[in-house]
Structure formats: C-alpha cells, structure tokens
Design a protein around this motif. Structure first.
Motif, PDB file in Angstrom:
ATOM      1  N   HIS A   5     -17.455  38.581  24.214  1.00 16.03           N
ATOM      2  CA  HIS A   5     -17.776  37.376  23.450  1.00 16.03           C
ATOM      3  C   HIS A   5     -19.204  37.384  22.895  1.00 16.03           C
ATOM      4  O   HIS A   5     -19.417  37.146  21.710  1.00 16.03           O
ATOM      5  CB  HIS A   5     -17.646  36.131  24.336  1.00 16.03           C
ATOM      6  CG  HIS A   5     -16.275  35.855  24.813  1.00 16.03           C
ATOM      7  ND1 HIS A   5     -15.558  36.730  25.597  1.00 16.03           N
ATOM      8  CD2 HIS A   5     -15.479  34.784  24.635  1.00 16.03           C
ATOM      9  CE1 HIS A   5     -14.380  36.213  25.867  1.00 16.03           C
ATOM     10  NE2 HIS A   5     -14.310  35.026  25.300  1.00 16.03           N
TER      11      HIS A   5
ATOM     12  N   GLY B  70      -8.812  43.928  13.698  1.00 13.56           N
ATOM     13  CA  GLY B  70      -8.363  42.621  13.212  1.00 13.56           C
ATOM     14  C   GLY B  70      -7.125  42.768  12.346  1.00 13.56           C
ATOM     15  O   GLY B  70      -6.842  43.835  11.818  1.00 13.56           O
ATOM     16  N   GLU B  71      -6.412  41.660  12.223  1.00 15.49           N
ATOM     17  CA  GLU B  71      -5.142  41.688  11.486  1.00 15.49           C
ATOM     18  C   GLU B  71      -5.339  41.288  10.031  1.00 15.49           C
ATOM     19  O   GLU B  71      -6.174  40.432   9.731  1.00 15.49           O
ATOM     20  CB  GLU B  71      -4.197  40.651  12.082  1.00 15.49           C
ATOM     21  CG  GLU B  71      -3.292  41.156  13.164  1.00 15.49           C
ATOM     22  CD  GLU B  71      -2.321  40.057  13.515  1.00 15.49           C
ATOM     23  OE1 GLU B  71      -1.154  40.168  13.110  1.00 15.49           O
ATOM     24  OE2 GLU B  71      -2.739  39.082  14.155  1.00 15.49           O
ATOM     25  N   GLU B  82      -1.495  31.210   7.517  1.00 12.21           N
ATOM     26  CA  GLU B  82      -1.453  32.661   7.247  1.00 12.21           C
ATOM     27  C   GLU B  82      -1.693  32.943   5.774  1.00 12.21           C
ATOM     28  O   GLU B  82      -2.364  33.918   5.420  1.00 12.21           O
ATOM     29  CB  GLU B  82      -0.115  33.243   7.696  1.00 12.21           C
ATOM     30  CG  GLU B  82      -0.004  33.301   9.200  1.00 12.21           C
ATOM     31  CD  GLU B  82       0.787  34.510   9.676  1.00 12.21           C
ATOM     32  OE1 GLU B  82       0.986  35.450   8.895  1.00 12.21           O
ATOM     33  OE2 GLU B  82       1.196  34.494  10.844  1.00 12.21           O
ATOM     34  N   PRO B 108      -2.485  43.392  16.892  1.00  8.37           N
ATOM     35  CA  PRO B 108      -2.677  42.050  17.455  1.00  8.37           C
ATOM     36  C   PRO B 108      -2.770  42.038  18.981  1.00  8.37           C
ATOM     37  O   PRO B 108      -3.232  41.060  19.550  1.00  8.37           O
ATOM     38  CB  PRO B 108      -1.448  41.275  16.977  1.00  8.37           C
ATOM     39  CG  PRO B 108      -0.478  42.291  16.545  1.00  8.37           C
ATOM     40  CD  PRO B 108      -1.221  43.522  16.173  1.00  8.37           C
ATOM     41  N   SER B 112      -9.900  42.879  21.263  1.00 10.48           N
ATOM     42  CA  SER B 112     -10.821  42.135  20.386  1.00 10.48           C
ATOM     43  C   SER B 112     -10.217  41.887  19.008  1.00 10.48           C
ATOM     44  O   SER B 112     -10.950  41.680  18.040  1.00 10.48           O
ATOM     45  CB  SER B 112     -12.137  42.884  20.262  1.00 10.48           C
ATOM     46  OG  SER B 112     -11.902  44.190  19.849  1.00 10.48           O
ATOM     47  N   SER B 113      -8.882  41.893  18.945  1.00  8.72           N
ATOM     48  CA  SER B 113      -8.222  41.723  17.646  1.00  8.72           C
ATOM     49  C   SER B 113      -8.532  40.357  17.019  1.00  8.72           C
ATOM     50  O   SER B 113      -8.720  40.258  15.805  1.00  8.72           O
ATOM     51  CB  SER B 113      -6.716  41.891  17.816  1.00  8.72           C
ATOM     52  OG  SER B 113      -6.065  41.572  16.626  1.00  8.72           O
ATOM     53  N   ASP B 114      -8.614  39.316  17.842  1.00 10.76           N
ATOM     54  CA  ASP B 114      -8.893  37.976  17.298  1.00 10.76           C
ATOM     55  C   ASP B 114     -10.287  37.909  16.674  1.00 10.76           C
ATOM     56  O   ASP B 114     -10.476  37.319  15.617  1.00 10.76           O
ATOM     57  CB  ASP B 114      -8.768  36.919  18.390  1.00 10.76           C
ATOM     58  CG  ASP B 114      -7.319  36.622  18.712  1.00 10.76           C
ATOM     59  OD1 ASP B 114      -6.457  36.985  17.896  1.00 10.76           O
ATOM     60  OD2 ASP B 114      -7.048  36.055  19.788  1.00 10.76           O
ATOM     61  N   TYR B 115     -11.244  38.524  17.355  1.00 12.15           N
ATOM     62  CA  TYR B 115     -12.595  38.577  16.789  1.00 12.15           C
ATOM     63  C   TYR B 115     -12.572  39.345  15.471  1.00 12.15           C
ATOM     64  O   TYR B 115     -13.219  38.967  14.492  1.00 12.15           O
ATOM     65  CB  TYR B 115     -13.569  39.286  17.723  1.00 12.15           C
ATOM     66  CG  TYR B 115     -13.819  38.583  19.028  1.00 12.15           C
ATOM     67  CD1 TYR B 115     -13.907  37.205  19.098  1.00 12.15           C
ATOM     68  CD2 TYR B 115     -13.988  39.308  20.200  1.00 12.15           C
ATOM     69  CE1 TYR B 115     -14.138  36.574  20.299  1.00 12.15           C
ATOM     70  CE2 TYR B 115     -14.228  38.681  21.402  1.00 12.15           C
ATOM     71  CZ  TYR B 115     -14.304  37.314  21.451  1.00 12.15           C
ATOM     72  OH  TYR B 115     -14.532  36.696  22.628  1.00 12.15           O
ATOM     73  N   THR B 117     -10.163  39.729  13.357  1.00  8.07           N
ATOM     74  CA  THR B 117      -9.569  38.924  12.285  1.00  8.07           C
ATOM     75  C   THR B 117     -10.587  37.909  11.764  1.00  8.07           C
ATOM     76  O   THR B 117     -10.706  37.703  10.549  1.00  8.07           O
ATOM     77  CB  THR B 117      -8.312  38.200  12.811  1.00  8.07           C
ATOM     78  OG1 THR B 117      -7.450  39.173  13.396  1.00  8.07           O
ATOM     79  CG2 THR B 117      -7.583  37.493  11.709  1.00  8.07           C
ATOM     80  N   ALA B 118     -11.334  37.289  12.682  1.00  6.38           N
ATOM     81  CA  ALA B 118     -12.366  36.329  12.257  1.00  6.38           C
ATOM     82  C   ALA B 118     -13.422  37.021  11.406  1.00  6.38           C
ATOM     83  O   ALA B 118     -13.885  36.463  10.401  1.00  6.38           O
ATOM     84  CB  ALA B 118     -13.008  35.693  13.483  1.00  6.38           C
TER      85      ALA B 118
END
Lengths: 57, 143
Positions: A5, B70-71, B82, B108, B112-115, B117-118
């Motif tokens: 994080h 990331g996606e 989406e 996905p 750290s995929s969510d990071y 994507t952000a």
C-alpha cells in the motif's frame, strides 16, 4: 511487480503532484512548492484516513 | 461617453488576443497530438520542459500500471463504471492500444492488480489535464 500500500501511495502521490505542479503554476519555484505541498497533502490525508479507519469497527 | 467607447470598440475590431487565436483545425490537431502522445501538445507549443516532464510522469504512471498487472476495462459489458474506466484508460493515448497490440493482458488475480488498474486510469486522467492545459496555452489564456 507486487507492491504494498504505502509505496504505491508514494509513487502515485509523487507522479500526480508533479503533473499538478507543472500544469497549475507558471514559475519553477511555484511549481516545486505546489508539487511538494500537494504530495504532502496526498500522503498526510491518506495516512490520517488510514488511522481513522483503523479505529472504525 | 459610453456611446463613444462602444463605437471605438466596434471600429477597432476584435482584441489582439482574439485575433491571434489559432484556427479550429489547428486546435483540433493540437489536441489530437496531445492525446496520442502525452506532452506532445506542449512540445508543439514550444513548452519543451513542461512537455518532457508531462511525458515522463504520464508514461511512467502507465508503465507502473502495466507492471502491477492492472486491467484494461472492456466495452460492451453493460456496466457504466467499466465503460467509463475504458474511456479513462484510452485517454492516455496510443500507449493503451500499443500495449494491447503487444499482447498485454492484465491479471485480475495478481496481488497488486487493483493498484495497477488505478494507475492506468489515473495516467489517462492526467493526460486529459495535459490536453486541456495545452488547449489553454494555445488559446492564449496561459503563459
């Protein structure tokens, strides 16, 4: 690249603050100050929110 | 006195900054160039330093998003979020179709995929700010 994080927050804040500084202000000194302030606010507010959520059940 | 001022305004024509405004074609070309390659709009306007910083920051953010797996959001899923995400990522310019062309597919399930994507969406949003800034400079609203 697995990342935790806090480093993700630092990277994000640094890059976004730099762009904000370049776009928002006109002189190099103003840009550097604005970017530094924006970076500090990003990190400070995120850490503060993290601590607030820590105490929320 | 106000009548004289109004007459002088009519005979003098548009103000200097209005007369120096670029044509619509030039503006569209500038914005498309700024969209395709982050910072290129500033480069064309001879703001080379700003162009290099913008390019470096936006592309670095995009590459970090790719490194974090990331996606890329898809169109036609029926989800508004989406769809917005897809357009947001596409705002980064030619980098997104290029990554797809070279076979990039996010993961996905990666930690750290969510990071990532952000980061991908944020790179697109920063490029939108850069495009608007280049537009303002071209219109003479900013130095």
């Amino acid at each position: 690249m697995p990342i935790t994080h806090f480093p993700a927050l630092l990277l994000f804040a640094a890059l976004v603050s730099t762009v904000f500084g370049v776009i928002s202000k006109d002189t190099p000194r103003e840009r550097a100050l604005y970017a530094a302030k924006s970076f500090a606010l990003f990190v400070g507010i995120a850490v503060a929110l993290g601590w607030i959520m820590y105490f929320v059940p | 006195m106000p009548k004289r001022a109004a007459e002088a305004e009519i005979t003098a024509g548009p103000p200097a900054e209005m007369a120096a405004r670029p044509s619509l074609t030039t503006l569209v070309r500038l914005c498309v160039a700024a969209w395709l390659i982050p910072g290129f709009g500033h480069w064309l306007l001879n703001r080379r330093g700003r162009a290099i910083v913008l390019f470096a920051c936006i592309i670095l953010m995009f590459l970090l998003g790719l490194a974090m797996k990331g996606e890329f959001f898809a169109l036609g899923t029926g989800s508004y979020l989406e769809t917005l995400g897809h357009w947001g990522e596409l705002c980064v310019g030619i980098a997104m179709p290029a990554a797809r062309f070279f076979g990039y597919a996010g993961d996905p399930l990666f930690v750290s995929s969510d990071y990532g994507t952000a980061f991908l969406v944020s790179a697109g949003m920063l490029n939108v700010l850069a495009i608007l800034d280049a537009y303002d400079i071209a219109m003479g609203r900013k130095p």
